[in-house]
Design an enzyme around this catalytic site. Structure first.
Site, PDB file in Angstrom:
ATOM      1  N   LYS A  22      41.380  28.255  46.245  1.00 51.56           N
ATOM      2  CA  LYS A  22      42.203  29.436  46.567  1.00 51.56           C
ATOM      3  C   LYS A  22      41.525  30.714  46.074  1.00 51.56           C
ATOM      4  CE  LYS A  22      45.766  30.686  43.751  1.00 51.56           C
ATOM      5  NZ  LYS A  22      45.764  32.075  43.284  1.00 51.56           N
ATOM      6  N   ASN A  23      41.058  30.698  44.834  1.00 51.36           N
ATOM      7  CA  ASN A  23      40.569  31.934  44.239  1.00 51.36           C
ATOM      8  C   ASN A  23      39.177  32.335  44.728  1.00 51.36           C
ATOM      9  OD1 ASN A  23      42.977  32.191  42.988  1.00 51.36           O
ATOM     10  ND2 ASN A  23      42.255  31.609  40.935  1.00 51.36           N
ATOM     11  N   ARG A 102      48.755  39.727  43.845  1.00 51.64           N
ATOM     12  CA  ARG A 102      47.887  40.692  43.165  1.00 51.64           C
ATOM     13  C   ARG A 102      46.527  40.846  43.860  1.00 51.64           C
ATOM     14  NH1 ARG A 102      46.851  43.313  38.305  1.00 51.64           N
ATOM     15  NH2 ARG A 102      44.677  43.186  37.696  1.00 51.64           N
ATOM     16  N   CYS A 126      51.786  36.862  39.985  1.00 50.34           N
ATOM     17  CA  CYS A 126      52.464  36.026  38.995  1.00 50.34           C
ATOM     18  C   CYS A 126      52.839  36.856  37.762  1.00 50.34           C
ATOM     19  CB  CYS A 126      51.533  34.915  38.531  1.00 50.34           C
ATOM     20  SG  CYS A 126      51.342  33.587  39.705  1.00 50.34           S
ATOM     21  N   ARG A 131      48.704  42.983  33.452  1.00 54.31           N
ATOM     22  CA  ARG A 131      47.667  42.990  34.483  1.00 54.31           C
ATOM     23  C   ARG A 131      47.448  44.365  35.126  1.00 54.31           C
ATOM     24  NH1 ARG A 131      48.420  37.725  38.119  1.00 54.31           N
ATOM     25  NH2 ARG A 131      46.184  37.627  38.155  1.00 54.31           N
ATOM     26  N   PRO A 132      46.923  45.304  34.362  1.00 53.16           N
ATOM     27  CA  PRO A 132      46.677  46.644  34.917  1.00 53.16           C
ATOM     28  C   PRO A 132      45.499  46.654  35.891  1.00 53.16           C
ATOM     29  CG  PRO A 132      45.874  46.499  32.665  1.00 53.16           C
ATOM     30  CD  PRO A 132      46.508  45.177  32.964  1.00 53.16           C
ATOM     31  N   VAL A 133      45.237  47.837  36.503  1.00 51.95           N
ATOM     32  CA  VAL A 133      44.122  47.949  37.457  1.00 51.95           C
ATOM     33  C   VAL A 133      43.127  49.028  37.016  1.00 51.95           C
ATOM     34  CG1 VAL A 133      45.330  47.030  39.485  1.00 51.95           C
ATOM     35  CG2 VAL A 133      45.505  49.468  38.950  1.00 51.95           C
ATOM     36  N   ASP A 134      43.121  49.327  35.716  1.00 51.92           N
ATOM     37  CA  ASP A 134      42.260  50.418  35.241  1.00 51.92           C
ATOM     38  C   ASP A 134      40.769  50.194  35.508  1.00 51.92           C
ATOM     39  OD1 ASP A 134      42.750  48.346  33.438  1.00 51.92           O
ATOM     40  OD2 ASP A 134      42.326  49.547  31.670  1.00 51.92           O
ATOM     41  N   ASP A 316      43.682  29.181  33.786  1.00 52.56           N
ATOM     42  CA  ASP A 316      44.462  28.565  34.870  1.00 52.56           C
ATOM     43  C   ASP A 316      44.692  27.062  34.659  1.00 52.56           C
ATOM     44  OD1 ASP A 316      44.668  31.005  36.081  1.00 52.56           O
ATOM     45  OD2 ASP A 316      43.163  30.631  37.624  1.00 52.56           O
ATOM     46  N   ILE A 338      43.333  35.243  27.553  1.00 48.30           N
ATOM     47  CA  ILE A 338      43.124  36.062  28.764  1.00 48.30           C
ATOM     48  C   ILE A 338      44.375  36.883  29.094  1.00 48.30           C
ATOM     49  CG2 ILE A 338      42.407  36.056  31.198  1.00 48.30           C
ATOM     50  CD1 ILE A 338      40.263  34.821  29.420  1.00 48.30           C
ATOM     51  N   ARG A 408      51.812  28.286  46.832  1.00 49.01           N
ATOM     52  CA  ARG A 408      50.830  29.370  46.807  1.00 49.01           C
ATOM     53  C   ARG A 408      49.434  28.818  46.568  1.00 49.01           C
ATOM     54  NH1 ARG A 408      52.022  34.207  42.882  1.00 49.01           N
ATOM     55  NH2 ARG A 408      50.033  34.730  43.833  1.00 49.01           N
TER      56      ARG A 408
HETATM   57  C1  EPZ Z   1      41.899  35.949  38.528  1.00 48.92           C
HETATM   58  O1  EPZ Z   1      42.918  36.928  38.347  1.00 48.92           O
HETATM   59  C2  EPZ Z   1      42.590  34.733  39.116  1.00 48.92           C
HETATM   60  N1  EPZ Z   1      43.181  35.091  40.394  1.00 48.92           N
HETATM   61  C3  EPZ Z   1      43.652  34.226  38.156  1.00 48.92           C
HETATM   62  O2  EPZ Z   1      44.222  33.052  38.706  1.00 48.92           O
HETATM   63  C4  EPZ Z   1      42.970  33.878  36.816  1.00 48.92           C
HETATM   64  O3  EPZ Z   1      43.957  33.483  35.910  1.00 48.92           O
HETATM   65  C5  EPZ Z   1      42.233  35.102  36.293  1.00 48.92           C
HETATM   66  O4  EPZ Z   1      41.294  35.593  37.292  1.00 48.92           O
HETATM   67  C6  EPZ Z   1      41.441  34.811  35.026  1.00 48.92           C
HETATM   68  O5  EPZ Z   1      40.532  33.782  35.267  1.00 48.92           O
HETATM   69  C7  EPZ Z   1      42.448  35.057  41.492  1.00 48.92           C
HETATM   70  O6  EPZ Z   1      41.258  34.816  41.484  1.00 48.92           O
HETATM   71  C8  EPZ Z   1      43.143  35.330  42.772  1.00 48.92           C
HETATM   72  P1  EPZ Z   1      41.338  39.236  35.630  1.00 48.92           P
HETATM   73  P2  EPZ Z   1      42.550  38.428  38.045  1.00 48.92           P
HETATM   74  O7  EPZ Z   1      41.179  40.589  36.231  1.00 48.92           O
HETATM   75  O8  EPZ Z   1      41.272  38.743  38.699  1.00 48.92           O
HETATM   76  C9  EPZ Z   1      42.816  42.356  32.301  1.00 48.92           C
HETATM   77  C10 EPZ Z   1      45.954  31.701  39.523  1.00 48.92           C
HETATM   78  O9  EPZ Z   1      46.897  31.072  38.983  1.00 48.92           O
HETATM   79  N2  EPZ Z   1      42.540  43.462  33.227  1.00 48.92           N
HETATM   80  O10 EPZ Z   1      40.109  38.437  35.388  1.00 48.92           O
HETATM   81  O11 EPZ Z   1      43.738  39.222  38.381  1.00 48.92           O
HETATM   82  C11 EPZ Z   1      43.989  41.476  32.756  1.00 48.92           C
HETATM   83  O12 EPZ Z   1      45.218  42.044  32.454  1.00 48.92           O
HETATM   84  C12 EPZ Z   1      45.612  33.102  39.079  1.00 48.92           C
HETATM   85  O13 EPZ Z   1      45.282  31.253  40.449  1.00 48.92           O
HETATM   86  C13 EPZ Z   1      42.684  44.757  32.782  1.00 48.92           C
HETATM   87  O14 EPZ Z   1      43.051  45.007  31.631  1.00 48.92           O
HETATM   88  O15 EPZ Z   1      42.376  38.378  36.476  1.00 48.92           O
HETATM   89  C14 EPZ Z   1      43.677  40.198  32.016  1.00 48.92           C
HETATM   90  O16 EPZ Z   1      44.138  40.288  30.714  1.00 48.92           O
HETATM   91  C15 EPZ Z   1      46.552  33.636  38.056  1.00 48.92           C
HETATM   92  N3  EPZ Z   1      42.423  45.782  33.654  1.00 48.92           N
HETATM   93  C16 EPZ Z   1      42.155  40.133  32.012  1.00 48.92           C
HETATM   94  O17 EPZ Z   1      41.726  41.476  32.282  1.00 48.92           O
HETATM   95  C17 EPZ Z   1      42.023  45.562  34.935  1.00 48.92           C
HETATM   96  O18 EPZ Z   1      41.803  46.530  35.683  1.00 48.92           O
HETATM   97  C18 EPZ Z   1      41.529  39.199  33.028  1.00 48.92           C
HETATM   98  O19 EPZ Z   1      42.136  39.389  34.284  1.00 48.92           O
HETATM   99  C19 EPZ Z   1      41.865  44.226  35.364  1.00 48.92           C
HETATM  100  C20 EPZ Z   1      42.132  43.192  34.486  1.00 48.92           C
END
Ligand code: EPZ
Length: 429
Positions: A22-23, A102, A126, A131-134, A316, A338, A408
């Site tokens: 999926k990812n 997301r 989820c 989970r910010p987008v900064d 995950d 994480i 999902r």
């Molecule tokens: C991906 O999410 C996966 N989703 C998640 O799987 C997975 O848990 C996660 O990576 C970590 O491995 C998909 O690939 C679709 P991140 P993502 O950005 O990319 C922080 C599942 O169940 N962060 O790596 O959204 C964030 O809050 C899902 O399949 C910021 O602070 O995760 C987190 O603490 C759930 N600012 C950390 O980074 C930002 O702008 C890692 O999140 C972006 C992220």
């Protein structure tokens, strides 16, 4: 709304085919926005998130054609899908679509790179943390974009086009790495992304982008270098196997006992989790066909685990491993690094009889609990499947509500488990 009913007690024996990830599928589908030519994706899983993203992409003008079954194809084989964004007819990604998932926010990278402007709703997904987008915003700004947040939307523009730059993520982010890598493929000049995510799904996306004509090196390491090109073209790419689905079924077998071949699984995608499973006393054998997981009679040992970005133990799989540890001998400490709020399965596992105490980002799981079936429900995908795993050994009947979370990310979960001897079915609640 559908629910999953499980009667615990059966061992798992047989073969489970592993679907496309999926990812990986989601960013690969989004990459179709980068070219007016056709992107053919093979081994695409049949999942609700994939359907949801199809809707979002079609709103931008991406046509989506699922190829028919071919001779020799099995019903468990992944789909072959042709995506083509001949013309981007709408650069807006509205709230009602993006808020459901997301990853749909990631369209901001390709839309900005190809169309020089877009308006994308801030994401949902989820409920596992803020989970910010900064990093997305800062990274795209480093590539020359102007971005304002207006009434819940990221409004982005780069009238002169994006320009290559160096950007270092302050924390590893899978989604921000995908997004900036896609954006940089069409930027002028060289982009260097430091502290990039090394997840296999990032490498899979990079390989697909390279097949589309992008110039990328270093994917799979923490420094990715992208030389921008004028245009990308069509390609054909096969989605890599799902390491989280693999790990989930491996933990299910460790839980119930038995012997199952996870067909098509690749050990290199989840070595850390396989090592942990071996430490619990579960048999892991890598074969030409996939990974064989077995446990016959031996007790499960408690093992401590800390989640980490790849190649560490994946967040995950944290919930599934916690379910497993409820049955181990001794106490296991599971540390989540994480996401700050990814323990919502704890109270639901407790309804099944688990004994788990929380201390900030640590969960202490007291093993040896006799689990008993109950009604449970989870608020995210991986938490839901941890309840299924627990239900497979709980005495009597477990009903997992809110099955849409499972749909999902797990293709035909009940069929795959039934084929290995589990008593599990979907019911209309
Ligand atoms: C991906 O999410 C996966 N989703 C998640 O799987 C997975 O848990 C996660 O990576 C970590 O491995 C998909 O690939 C679709 P991140 P993502 O950005 O990319 C922080 C599942 O169940 N962060 O790596 O959204 C964030 O809050 C899902 O399949 C910021 O602070 O995760 C987190 O603490 C759930 N600012 C950390 O980074 C930002 O702008 C890692 O999140 C972006 C992220």
């Amino acid at each position: 709304m559908d629910a999953i009913r499980i009667v615990g007690g059966a061992q798992l024996n047989g073969t489970i085919p592993i679907s496309g990830a999926k990812n990986a599928a989601l960013p690969l589908m989004i990459a179709s926005l980068l070219t007016d030519e056709e992107l053919i994706l093979e081994n695409l899983p049949r999942l609700r998130d994939v359907q949801q993203l199809q809707q979002i992409l079609s709103n931008h003008g991406v046509s989506y054609m699922i190829e028919g079954k071919r001779p020799g194809m099995d019903s468990m084989d992944g789909q072959i899908v042709r995506l083509q964004a001949r013309e981007i007819i709408d650069t807006r990604a509205p709230y009602d679509l993006v808020s459901k998932m997301r990853a749909s926010f990631w369209v901001i990278g390709p839309l900005l790179a190809r169309m020089k402007e877009c308006r994308v709703s801030l994401p949902g997904g989820c409920a596992i943390g803020t989970r910010p987008v900064d990093f997305f915003i800062d990274g795209l700004k480093a590539l020359g974009a102007e971005i304002d947040i207006e009434r819940g939307y990221a409004v982005a523009s780069a009238p002169e086009g994006l320009k290559g730059a160096e950007y270092e993520f302050s924390k590893v982010s899978v989604g921000a790495t995908h997004t900036l890598m896609m954006a940089a493929t069409l930027a002028k000049g060289t982009t260097v992304l430091k502290n990039s995510a090394r997840e296999p799904e990032v490498t899979d996306l990079a390989n697909c982008l390279i097949a589309m004509g992008a110039n990328i090196s270093g994917a799979g390491t923490d420094t990715i270098t992208i030389e921008g090109v004028e245009k990308l073209h069509g390609a054909r790419h096969s989605v890599l196997p799902d390491r989280i689905e693999t790990g989930t079924y491996a933990m299910a077998v460790a839980m119930t006992g038995g012997d199952v071949l996870l067909k098509g699984a690749r050990a290199d995608l989840l070595q850390a989790a396989l090592d942990v499973l071996e430490q619990t006393g579960t048999g892991i054998e890598v074969t030409n066909e996939g990974i064989r997981v077995s446990r016959n009679g031996s007790a499960l040992k408690a093992v401590d685990v800390t989640t980490d970005p790849f190649p560490g133990f994946p967040t995950d799989l944290q919930a599934q491993f916690m379910a497993l540890m409820t049955r181990a001998e001794g106490t296991s400490t599971i540390t989540e690094t994480i996401f700050e709020n990814r323990f919502m399965h704890v109270q639901e596992l407790a309804r099944l009889g688990a004994s788990i105490s929380l201390d900030g980002q640590k969960a202490h799981v007291e093993g040896g609990s006799e689990l008993k079936g109950a009604q449970v429900m989870a608020t995210d995908l991986r938490a839901s499947v941890s309840l299924v795993i627990a239900g497979l050994v709980a005495e009597g009947e477990t009903k997992v509500n809110r099955v849409y979370h499972l749909d999902r990310g797990f293709e035909r979960l009940e069929d795959k488990l039934t084929a290995c001897g589990a008593t599990i079915e979907r019911i209309s609640a």
